[in-house]
Design an enzyme around this catalytic site. Sequence first.
Site, PDB file in Angstrom:
ATOM      1  N   SER A   1      52.067 -84.404   1.455  1.00 20.83           N
ATOM      2  CA  SER A   1      52.029 -85.463   2.480  1.00 20.83           C
ATOM      3  C   SER A   1      53.294 -86.313   2.443  1.00 20.83           C
ATOM      4  O   SER A   1      53.246 -87.492   2.079  1.00 20.83           O
ATOM      5  CB  SER A   1      50.761 -86.320   2.340  1.00 20.83           C
ATOM      6  OG  SER A   1      50.513 -86.739   1.012  1.00 20.83           O
TER       7      SER A   1
ATOM      8  N   LEU B   1      55.951 -84.740  -4.776  1.00 20.59           N
ATOM      9  CA  LEU B   1      56.632 -83.455  -4.599  1.00 20.59           C
ATOM     10  C   LEU B   1      55.777 -82.284  -5.082  1.00 20.59           C
ATOM     11  O   LEU B   1      54.860 -82.468  -5.883  1.00 20.59           O
ATOM     12  CB  LEU B   1      57.949 -83.473  -5.389  1.00 20.59           C
ATOM     13  CG  LEU B   1      58.992 -84.510  -4.952  1.00 20.59           C
ATOM     14  CD1 LEU B   1      60.117 -84.567  -5.979  1.00 20.59           C
ATOM     15  CD2 LEU B   1      59.527 -84.173  -3.561  1.00 20.59           C
ATOM     16  N   SER B   2      56.124 -81.101  -4.620  1.00 21.18           N
ATOM     17  CA  SER B   2      55.537 -79.874  -5.152  1.00 21.18           C
ATOM     18  C   SER B   2      55.843 -79.804  -6.650  1.00 21.18           C
ATOM     19  O   SER B   2      56.970 -80.046  -7.070  1.00 21.18           O
ATOM     20  CB  SER B   2      56.151 -78.671  -4.425  1.00 21.18           C
ATOM     21  OG  SER B   2      55.672 -77.465  -4.973  1.00 21.18           O
ATOM     22  N   GLY B   3      54.810 -79.569  -7.441  1.00 20.92           N
ATOM     23  CA  GLY B   3      55.012 -79.478  -8.882  1.00 20.92           C
ATOM     24  C   GLY B   3      54.937 -80.809  -9.609  1.00 20.92           C
ATOM     25  O   GLY B   3      55.091 -80.876 -10.828  1.00 20.92           O
ATOM     26  N   SER B   4      54.654 -81.894  -8.859  1.00 19.09           N
ATOM     27  CA  SER B   4      54.624 -83.219  -9.495  1.00 19.09           C
ATOM     28  C   SER B   4      53.367 -83.417 -10.346  1.00 19.09           C
ATOM     29  O   SER B   4      53.339 -84.270 -11.229  1.00 19.09           O
ATOM     30  CB  SER B   4      54.729 -84.322  -8.433  1.00 19.09           C
ATOM     31  OG  SER B   4      53.662 -84.235  -7.512  1.00 19.09           O
ATOM     32  N   GLY B   5      52.328 -82.624 -10.061  1.00 21.46           N
ATOM     33  CA  GLY B   5      51.102 -82.743 -10.867  1.00 21.46           C
ATOM     34  C   GLY B   5      49.889 -83.260 -10.110  1.00 21.46           C
ATOM     35  O   GLY B   5      48.866 -83.565 -10.727  1.00 21.46           O
TER      36      GLY B   5
ATOM     37  N   SER C   1      47.526 -81.918  -8.011  1.00 14.92           N
ATOM     38  CA  SER C   1      46.259 -81.175  -8.125  1.00 14.92           C
ATOM     39  C   SER C   1      45.722 -81.201  -9.547  1.00 14.92           C
ATOM     40  O   SER C   1      44.510 -81.352  -9.752  1.00 14.92           O
ATOM     41  CB  SER C   1      46.450 -79.714  -7.711  1.00 14.92           C
ATOM     42  OG  SER C   1      46.599 -79.617  -6.317  1.00 14.92           O
TER      43      SER C   1
END
Lengths: 208, 208
Positions: free
Chosen positions: A108, A35-39, A41
Amino acid sequence: MIKSQNITWQPTKVTKAARQNLLGHKPAVLWFTGLSGSGKSTIAMAVEKRLFERGLNSYVLDGDNIRFGLNQNLGFTATDRQENIRRIGEVAKLFVDAGTITLTAFISPYRADRDQVRALLAADEFIEVFVDTPLAVCEQRDVKQLYAKARRGEIKGFTGVDAPYEAPLKPELTIDTSQQSLAQSVDQIIDYLQAKQYITAANAESQL
Amino acid sequence: MIKSQNITWQPTKVTKAARQNLLGHKPAVLWFTGLSGSGKSTIAMAVEKRLFERGLNSYVLDGDNIRFGLNQNLGFTATDRQENIRRIGEVAKLFVDAGTITLTAFISPYRADRDQVRALLAADEFIEVFVDTPLAVCEQRDVKQLYAKARRGEIKGFTGVDAPYEAPLKPELTIDTSQQSLAQSVDQIIDYLQAKQYITAANAESQL
């Protein structure tokens, strides 16, 4: 200065095995999904840095260098999202062909898209890393205030809010950043790469 | 095994300068342009091999790994040709960002398309290599029998036959393979890279 004017040879591609020998590691894609914000990057960049400290070159493909460059002509329709992941997969394949440990950090969300990338590569060249941080934790972090906007309906089709996230069925690695520190997440990945002999203990000892 | 569970750090991208220091060379794109049969791929692969023998990793982007992968969904219309070169330019930029000496071998007949790629990169990161082999020589070689087909009208829009080739106005390097051997062409490029300090004489001495 090299001067070998009287030598002719049949030019051939430098083989993957030869590159591996030169670079001191076996190439692969570490495909982060979550998810967005999952870490994704944050972990990918930290792994890249750790590998660099061992004298190994790796490279992160992420939104920063893809969305504003190669994929600047893609939007967020279903077709464009699929093409987005397809192109990233093809670029990752080129980097692996060049011998690089390649890290990709994209939500993705669709299993079929990720499996299509997996199919592009050899079995041991695709390492799916499921960053399984719970939605509630991601939403609480909300660094970019995207969840807030999605909840208010200002962003449509946001993964986890009004668009599905299809979790990997058999990821090579699963990481929950609500349960362990960044350093522990990096350790988990480095340990995996070492256990599976993508990198060697020698890399660590010679550089640290 | 590295265990540093109590260490936290701010993850940052590995800088270009740090990569350059690790890899022992300065990255750039060697953008080969010229007619079909002019020798672009052959020279690019030979340069790649020569760099490899010096212990330097480089990578060739060419029809083999691009047309059947990343750009498989592009045809040969004017729009598609432009998008073809745009994507290759963006991928080359990623490789340069990763620290790689990147060689591209595409006809890339339009000046505007090549200049667009040049504009993507820093001034010293784009080296245009004009493979200026005369049309008559390329046509005589005709390894793939493409000129014969184009002359018979079986291929439409073939560069040099019924589609234009816009020669570079100020290429960094010009090579005429009808006037010198493959080894001499490779020497010319390696000498340039050394004179401009992309690679060092030390690279040569330490490995050969």
